[in-house]
Design an enzyme around this catalytic site. Structure first.
Site, PDB file in Angstrom:
ATOM      1  N   GLU A  82       0.791  -1.227   0.000  1.00 32.17           N
ATOM      2  CA  GLU A  82       0.000   0.000   0.000  1.00 32.17           C
ATOM      3  C   GLU A  82       0.827   1.282   0.000  1.00 32.17           C
ATOM      4  OE1 GLU A  82      -2.304  -2.882   2.719  1.00 32.17           O
ATOM      5  OE2 GLU A  82      -0.248  -2.451   2.181  1.00 32.17           O
TER       6      GLU A  82
ATOM      7  N   ARG B 276      -3.745  -3.428  13.324  1.00 31.75           N
ATOM      8  CA  ARG B 276      -5.203  -3.558  13.325  1.00 31.75           C
ATOM      9  C   ARG B 276      -5.549  -4.998  13.671  1.00 31.75           C
ATOM     10  NH1 ARG B 276      -4.371  -0.288   8.646  1.00 31.75           N
ATOM     11  NH2 ARG B 276      -4.968   1.869   9.073  1.00 31.75           N
TER      12      ARG B 276
ATOM     13  N   HIS C 149      -4.052 -12.134  13.354  1.00 35.48           N
ATOM     14  CA  HIS C 149      -4.148 -13.261  14.278  1.00 35.48           C
ATOM     15  C   HIS C 149      -3.213 -13.146  15.466  1.00 35.48           C
ATOM     16  CE1 HIS C 149      -0.819 -14.321  11.530  1.00 35.48           C
ATOM     17  NE2 HIS C 149      -0.310 -14.920  12.589  1.00 35.48           N
TER      18      HIS C 149
ATOM     19  N   TYR D 159       1.462  -6.026  12.938  1.00 33.25           N
ATOM     20  CA  TYR D 159       0.322  -5.314  12.347  1.00 33.25           C
ATOM     21  C   TYR D 159      -0.567  -4.727  13.436  1.00 33.25           C
ATOM     22  CZ  TYR D 159      -3.301  -4.184   9.005  1.00 33.25           C
ATOM     23  OH  TYR D 159      -4.202  -3.516   8.229  1.00 33.25           O
TER      24      TYR D 159
ATOM     25  N   GLU E 144      -9.694  -4.840   4.881  1.00 26.33           N
ATOM     26  CA  GLU E 144      -9.381  -3.727   3.983  1.00 26.33           C
ATOM     27  C   GLU E 144      -8.274  -4.112   3.016  1.00 26.33           C
ATOM     28  OE1 GLU E 144     -10.572   0.093   2.858  1.00 26.33           O
ATOM     29  OE2 GLU E 144     -11.339  -1.091   4.541  1.00 26.33           O
TER      30      GLU E 144
ATOM     31  N   ASP F 297      -5.838  -7.621   6.844  1.00 25.35           N
ATOM     32  CA  ASP F 297      -7.217  -7.498   7.317  1.00 25.35           C
ATOM     33  C   ASP F 297      -8.186  -7.406   6.142  1.00 25.35           C
ATOM     34  OD1 ASP F 297      -6.613  -5.030   6.357  1.00 25.35           O
ATOM     35  OD2 ASP F 297      -6.919  -3.941   8.229  1.00 25.35           O
TER      36      ASP F 297
ATOM     37  N   ASP G 299      -2.161  -5.355   3.404  1.00 19.99           N
ATOM     38  CA  ASP G 299      -2.380  -5.746   4.800  1.00 19.99           C
ATOM     39  C   ASP G 299      -3.301  -6.952   4.909  1.00 19.99           C
ATOM     40  OD1 ASP G 299      -0.740  -3.695   5.555  1.00 19.99           O
ATOM     41  OD2 ASP G 299      -2.349  -2.313   6.077  1.00 19.99           O
TER      42      ASP G 299
END
Length: 888
Positions: free
Chosen positions: A8, A322, A367, A320, A99, A97, A95
């Site tokens: 990203e 989030r 996770h 990460y 998103e 997740d 990422d």
């Protein structure tokens, strides 16, 4: 041919590039490369005539979304397509997740790769994690993509359907949101509770006793065998004792009489208890707990916390950020335990590795918990980080290390002392073994200081001991209204109620403040009158959308869609088109909602009505059978608007301002008034010949009734000349601005040097020597101390001013005067030369000049270029799903 890896951000690309083989090329998508149209300009010409185009979702065609590539992403897409032509494989490393999964899916739809492509996920950017992720590549998870798309469509349907209704019925510029509106209601409900609150008074006694030359305090707890009333015994809505409370309520007279009676009586210990207790360390951070603790300890907003955490992750310092999980990998547990042994000793290590269980049923983001990255944790000192990045990393490091430390062992002490018919209680706490307290105490920046604060030592006491009473005081107390939400407590409430997702809380709170639904003061989130009006309308006509339980159930359904347990289309259909669907309710509301009623805010205890107008909230009331309106000052909040304040505001509107007296030199009247931005003094009256009389705001914290004529004259003389600077002979003045009182060294064309006045300084009385002392101090920025450079490179050859390197929220940068330039790629703070820095500054200056010229040209050139080029763009449709329109 190379392998193309897409992430990203450029920072993430630079970091991951270090861990991949040389034939891997890493490029950044700069976030999402396409989305639903954000404005009419982005709608492709062939869809502009469609009734649903502005919404961006074709509801009649099974909620078909219209995706467009924003203008600022077209260059990125072009570059990615060129890079893909040179690759024999595409790896999507966004990422892990929902998103990130969605971004990867959109990339495949826009780039339309002819080469094999796979998804690559990792929760930390280290060599081991990247190599492992390369070996475990997988397909894109279609269920997760579908769930994320459903969320996006839901948010668009709610926002774009409800917001126009709010514009028509209340005021332009307002917005509604699936989670945002519930969060605003929570703030409003708390403020309503504060308005309903009735304060109550109660009294008790506190004794200072002496035993074995050691003093301790004890409080009265029972009288004649009955418990003494405390704040929790009162009904907040009435100010009376709650029903069924069998307690003794003392007033001042009774407490004073009891004090005088007990003071000379004999005191005797009637019971002494010691009870061992254990405190266990908190789990490692999740997204929400990191936001809460960063706000409490570091004073950082949720939005800034996530921004800094994102930087730390992309630079490879943390995992990460989030995540809903508190789970730690075996590698992380081993690294944390190694830190404990090396820094605190084996006695501070928990006997067995500790693993934590996630309580949230819906936890399904990354996770693993947020922790330092790698198989060996770098200490904060070893990272080379500074500023907020260093502070946040240290917070994460301490919390992670502490979670593998031994429990803290304490002894709770409780002693009862009887005197006549009264019993006093003394409580203490002894820390027998600090355990994890040595590394991390929640809510404290200094664990060692916190250990001292947590210990309350009592002298050795046994039953029958007779301590002496040194002092006995009668103390009065007032019950307090419910505390307003802070960012930390609001995040905690949203998570506990299952409203939204922790990864979105920072954006939600930012939107609430940006849209004018709340103000932040001393960390408290205070809802505005606009928030009251919007919440009132939604509660009356869209009850489900501001119901925390309904919103929580919606989150669960979206999670079920992600798991493939619920079909997305029937759910969307019922939510939007059902009998109680959003579109149905909005159509009904168009006719049923009266704008005059919607704009009105009725507050308990006020006869006057507050209304939302074009220029802000105002009071509307009756005076001698005529309607009177008056603006409400911006710093006055709904919970604090009293009948007395309404009278003052209305009286000034009807009778004119309060006259303090006459100016001693001009004989003009001086008035004290209340305006949109608070109270101020004014010299003279507004007239045809004096349309803008001189005015000056009252100093912060000053009350209108405390302003004297002398103070008003002084305020109206601001800015006042203090004298000349001994080195420049330029004037030094004292004045008052939007950010408070200040002094300024005005050197004309050279510039103005400002300093804010300290708490002890008075803008009306400060003299030249003190002003010179303040000017000699390093300049600060709105309460923050002057930033220290990471490195001083030298002076600029053109003006001799310093060229330094600083740490900013987006990375390290070079600064000369007001010009900032990013640190060139490949350069390090320690090794970059002055010549290289000057070159970077020169390039930045040239870029700024070019951008100014080009922006000036754009205003005089063709206006239809965008529409023409958009017409030429082709739209592509996903082969596997004909329902989605994808415009490129």
């Amino acid at each position: 041919m190379s392998k193309l890896v897409i992430v990203e951000s450029p920072t993430k690309a630079r970091t991951i590039r270090n861990y991949l083989p040389s034939d891997y090329r890493v490029e950044a998508s700069m976030g999402h490369i396409r989305d639903l149209p954000s404005s009419a300009d982005e709608i492709p010409p062939k869809f502009k005539g469609q009734s649903w185009a502005q919404l961006g979702v074709n509801v009649a065609a099974d909620f078909e979304p219209l995706y467009v590539i924003p203008k600022d992403k077209r260059k990125v897409v072009k570059e990615l397509k060129e890079a893909l032509k040179q690759a024999d494989e595409l790896i999507l490393a966004t990422d892990e997740d929902r998103e990130g999964e969605s971004i990867s899916w959109h990339l495949t739809q826009v780039l339309n790769p002819k080469v094999p492509y796979k998804r690559m996920v990792f929760h930390e950017i280290t060599q081991e994690a990247i190599r492992a992720a390369l070996d475990e590549r997988r397909d894109i998870n279609e269920s997760v993509v579908r769930a994320q798309e459903t969320r996006r469509i839901l948010d668009r349907l709610v926002g774009y359907t409800l917001s126009p209704l709010l514009w028509k019925k209340i005021a332009r510029g307002l917005s509604a949101g699936r989670v945002q509106s519930v969060a605003v209601r929570l703030l409003v409900d708390r403020e309503r509770a504060r308005r309903r609150f009735q304060s109550a008074s109660y009294w008790d006694l506190k004794a200072t006793l002496l035993q074995a030359e050691a003093s301790f305090e004890a409080k009265l707890v029972t009288l004649d065998g009955k418990r003494l009333a405390t704040g929790s015994d009162f009904d907040a809505n009435t100010g009376n004792l709650a029903e069924g409370r069998d307690v003794v309520l003392l007033n001042e007279a009774a407490a004073t009489a009891l004090r005088d009676r007990l003071r000379e009586q004999a005191w005797q210990v009637s019971s002494a208890e010691e009870r061992p207790s254990t405190r266990r360390p908190s789990p490692p951070f999740t997204t929400s707990t990191l936001q809460q603790e960063a706000n409490r300890k570091l004073g950082i907003s949720a939005r800034d916390t996530m921004r800094v955490a994102q930087n730390l992750y992309e630079q490879g310092y943390i995992t990460y950020m989030r995540t809903d999980s508190v789970h730690l990998s075996q590698q992380a547990i081993a690294a944390a335990r190694t830190c404990v042994e090396e820094m605190y000793g084996t006695e501070y290590l928990s006997p067995k590795p500790k693993q934590y269980t996630t309580k949230s049923k819906s936890a399904q983001e990354a996770h693993e918990a947020i922790r330092p990255a790698g198989e060996r944790f770098r200490t904060p000192q070893d990272t080379g980080l500074s500023g907020r990045e260093r502070s946040l990393y240290e917070l994460i490091w301490k919390r992670t290390v502490a979670c593998q430390m031994a429990d803290a062992r304490l002894t709770q002490l409780a002693v009862s002392v009887q005197v006549d018919n009264a019993i006093f209680r003394a409580s203490g706490k002894r820390i027998d073994f600090p355990g994890f307290f040595r590394a991390y105490v929640e809510g404290s920046d200094d664990p060692d200081a916190a250990l001292e604060d947590r210990e309350v030592i009592l002298p050795p006491l046994t039953v029958g001991d007779r301590p002496q009473c040194q002092e006995l005081a009668a103390l009065g107390h007032d019950t307090q209204p419910p505390a307003r939400y802070t960012e930390a407590s609001l995040v905690k409430m949203l998570e506990s109620e299952g409203i939204g997702r922790p990864s979105t809380y920072a954006t939600i709170i930012g939107t609430i403040v940006d849209r004018g639904y709340a103000q932040i003061r001393s960390k408290a989130l205070i809802p505005t009158f606009t928030a009251f009006a919007v919440t009132g309308l939604l509660e009356s006509h869209f009850q489900d959308l501001v119901n925390p339980k309904f919103t929580s159930q919606m989150e669960q359904q979206l999670d079920n869609i992600a798991r493939g347990q619920v079909e997305w289309l029937p759910y969307l259909h019922e939510f939007y088109l059902g009998d109680r669907g959003v579109e149905t309710l909005v159509k009904n509301g168009e006719e049923a909602i009266d704008p005059n009623t919607a704009r009105a805010v009725h507050l308990e205890g006020l006869e006057a009505t507050v209304k939302i107008g074009r220029y802000g909230p105002y009071i509307e009331t009756q005076h001698e059978e005529e309607a009177v309106t008056a603006s409400i000052p911006t710093d006055l909040m709904p919970a604090d608007l009293t009948a007395e304040q309404v009278q003052i505001i209305v009286r000034q509107k009807i009778e004119g301002p309060d006259k303090l007296g006459l100016h001693p030199e001009t004989s003009e009247p001086i008035y004290v008034l209340t305006g949109t931005y608070g109270p101020y003094v004014q010299l003279g009256e507004v007239s045809e010949t004096n349309k803008r009389p001189k005015r000056s705001s009252l100093p912060k914290g000053s009350k209108m009734e405390d302003i004297t004529l002398e103070m008003a004259v002084g305020l109206l003389q601001l800015p006042r000349l203090l004298g000349a600077h001994p080195e420049t002979n330029a004037p030094i003045k004292a004045g008052q601005g939007p950010y408070g009182p200040y002094i300024v060294h005005d050197q004309g064309k050279v510039g103005k040097d400002y300093r804010s006045l300290k708490g002890e300084d008075n803008v009306l009385t400060i003299e030249l020597p003190r002003a010179l002392e303040l000017l000699a101090q390093p300049k600060s920025r709105r309460g923050r101390s002057a930033k220290k450079p990471l490195r001083e490179l030298g002076t600029h050859p053109e003006d001799g001013n310093p060229v330094n390197i600083y740490e900013g929220p987006y990375g390290k940068y070079i600064q000369h005067n007001k010009l900032n330039a990013s640190l060139p790629e490949g350069e390090e703070v320690e090794s970059i030369s002055l010549e290289t820095a000057l070159k970077a500054l020169a390039e930045k200056a040239a870029t700024k000049k070019t951008s100014r010229k080009s922006s000036a040209k754009k205003t005089t050139t063709k206006k239809n270029t965008t529409a023409t080029s958009t017409t030429k763009k082709k739209s592509t449709t996903r082969k596997t799903d004909a329902r989605r329109k994808n415009t490129q």
